[in-house]
Design an enzyme around this catalytic site. Structure first.
Site, PDB file in Angstrom:
ATOM      1  N   SER A  66       0.840  -1.190   0.000  1.00 49.11           N
ATOM      2  CA  SER A  66       0.000   0.000   0.000  1.00 49.11           C
ATOM      3  C   SER A  66       0.875   1.239   0.000  1.00 49.11           C
ATOM      4  O   SER A  66       1.888   1.295   0.705  1.00 49.11           O
ATOM      5  CB  SER A  66      -0.920   0.003   1.229  1.00 49.11           C
ATOM      6  OG  SER A  66      -1.803   1.098   1.200  1.00 49.11           O
ATOM      7  N   ALA A  67       0.474   2.252  -0.768  1.00 43.47           N
ATOM      8  CA  ALA A  67       1.313   3.436  -0.938  1.00 43.47           C
ATOM      9  C   ALA A  67       1.401   4.298   0.307  1.00 43.47           C
ATOM     10  O   ALA A  67       2.471   4.815   0.644  1.00 43.47           O
ATOM     11  CB  ALA A  67       0.788   4.277  -2.104  1.00 43.47           C
ATOM     12  N   THR A 108     -10.957   2.533 -15.099  1.00 42.44           N
ATOM     13  CA  THR A 108      -9.932   3.489 -15.505  1.00 42.44           C
ATOM     14  C   THR A 108      -8.897   3.664 -14.401  1.00 42.44           C
ATOM     15  O   THR A 108      -9.242   3.848 -13.239  1.00 42.44           O
ATOM     16  CB  THR A 108     -10.572   4.853 -15.840  1.00 42.44           C
ATOM     17  OG1 THR A 108     -11.535   4.663 -16.891  1.00 42.44           O
ATOM     18  CG2 THR A 108      -9.511   5.859 -16.285  1.00 42.44           C
ATOM     19  N   CYS A 161     -12.216   0.072  18.359  1.00 41.58           N
ATOM     20  CA  CYS A 161     -13.604   0.360  18.723  1.00 41.58           C
ATOM     21  C   CYS A 161     -14.497  -0.110  17.593  1.00 41.58           C
ATOM     22  O   CYS A 161     -14.335   0.299  16.451  1.00 41.58           O
ATOM     23  CB  CYS A 161     -13.774   1.855  18.971  1.00 41.58           C
ATOM     24  SG  CYS A 161     -15.413   2.317  19.517  1.00 41.58           S
TER      25      CYS A 161
END
Length: 350
Positions: free
Chosen positions: A162-163, A200, A289
């Site tokens: 993940s970036a 896209t 939570c």
């Protein structure tokens, strides 16, 4: 001034990523179009793909862009019968059977790698796993950019990244897979991403991801995270000198260089997070939570900690820009509040 010590939740956007995203905004074309503008967009997209593969040691593998590691997990795990320990991120645990044993050091006992999902590093404790050869899937989201890892040498068939965990933009990630791996598409349509993820492409996010990955790889090579690890150790030493009942989860184990998980039984993690937030420090609790109900960290419970200890955990995660002043300032502020908590507890017991 506030001090941000929650890099495992999300890292600040790197200037290299911001610059790359601004430049990508000038690209008009759709990567699926065949005209010059479309070809320019496609060229930028494939350049980003190649740069991420190079930074991740995944040359020759497929980098399938997604909206993040959560979507990548769903794409990889749908329709598969996999097993894991109960320390995986929720994005993975939602798709697997969490029945593999986890010991007190946070290590998972893997029986059949080809039917297993095993994270590289835990986001709460920072504890690093040894990945067995032939592992079907590894969540490398936390380790990518902080640890010297190469997908091609990891033994895994698929990996999640993940970036925004390494200073890229939010909303872009990837599933990295060995060539020839069967990945049925979840999103159907135009056949983008080698037929594995229609829609896209997020060209701006891809450009930012690639720039962040390249910068993160340079940080790693330059020893930036060794300095961060020294700061983490300094923080733990400062706290341990007075907080005798506090547990540093995973200390002595191989961990992410920036992560310390601190459990002080009887002092709720949520309370600590709120108190430190008011003091100007951003950290996270080791508990979550859900629907208004606080539950103890299942990661710590899987490691054998009781509910009171698991509910008391906080996570402090440093970054490349963290300073000695930041960690010592946090230690002083946290210890001040720990003393007040201890005094209240003693008065209540009197």
């Amino acid at each position: 001034m506030r001090v941000y010590l929650d890099h495992n939740a999300t890292a600040p956007l790197r200037p290299e990523a911001k610059a790359a995203m601004i430049a990508a905004m000038e690209i008009v074309g759709n990567p699926s179009s065949v005209h010059a503008e479309g070809r320019a967009a496609k060229g930028l997209m494939e350049k980003a793909r190649a740069e991420i593969a190079a930074a991740f040691g995944a040359d020759g593998a497929d980098v399938v862009f997604t909206s993040g590691a959560t979507e990548a997990a769903a794409l990889a795990l749908q329709g598969r019968d996999l097993h894991a320990g109960d320390i995986e991120h929720d994005a993975v645990s939602a798709w697997v059977t969490s029945d593999l044993p986890v010991d007190g050091n946070g290590q998972v006992s893997v029986k059949d790698p080809a039917k297993t999902a095993l994270q590289l590093a835990n986001s709460e404790t920072g504890i690093v796993q040894t990945l067995p050869d032939g592992l079907l899937l590894s969540d490398m989201t936390q380790g990518f950019g902080k640890l010297p890892v190469a997908f091609n040498w990891s033994g895994a068939t698929m990996a999640l990244v993940s970036a925004h965990k390494l200073g890229g933009p939010k909303g872009i990630g990837a599933l990295v897979v060995k060539r020839g791996t069967d990945i049925p598409a979840q999103l159907l349509g135009g056949g983008q991403e080698m037929g594995r993820r229609a829609g896209t492409e997020n060209l701006i996010g891809m450009a930012g991801f690639a720039a962040a990955a390249t910068a993160a790889a340079k940080d790693l090579a330059d020893g930036v995270w060794e300095r961060v690890a020294n700061l983490r150790d300094l923080l733990e030493e400062a706290l341990a000198a007075e907080a005798k009942d506090t547990i540093f989860v995973g200390k002595g184990e191989k961990r992410l260089p920036n992560t310390t998980c601190i459990a002080t039984p009887g002092w709720k993690g949520e309370t600590q997070v709120m108190q430190m937030d008011l003091a100007g420090f951003a950290i996270s609790a080791g508990s979550a939570c859900s629907s208004g109900k606080v539950r103890a960290s299942r990661v710590l419970k899987a490691m054998g900690y009781d509910d009171a200890t698991a509910a008391s955990a906080i996570r402090v995660s440093l970054g490349p820009d963290t300073t000695e002043q930041d960690v010592l300032g946090f230690a002083e502020s946290w210890l001040t509040r720990m003393r007040k908590h201890r005094d209240r507890t003693l008065k209540g017991a009197a």
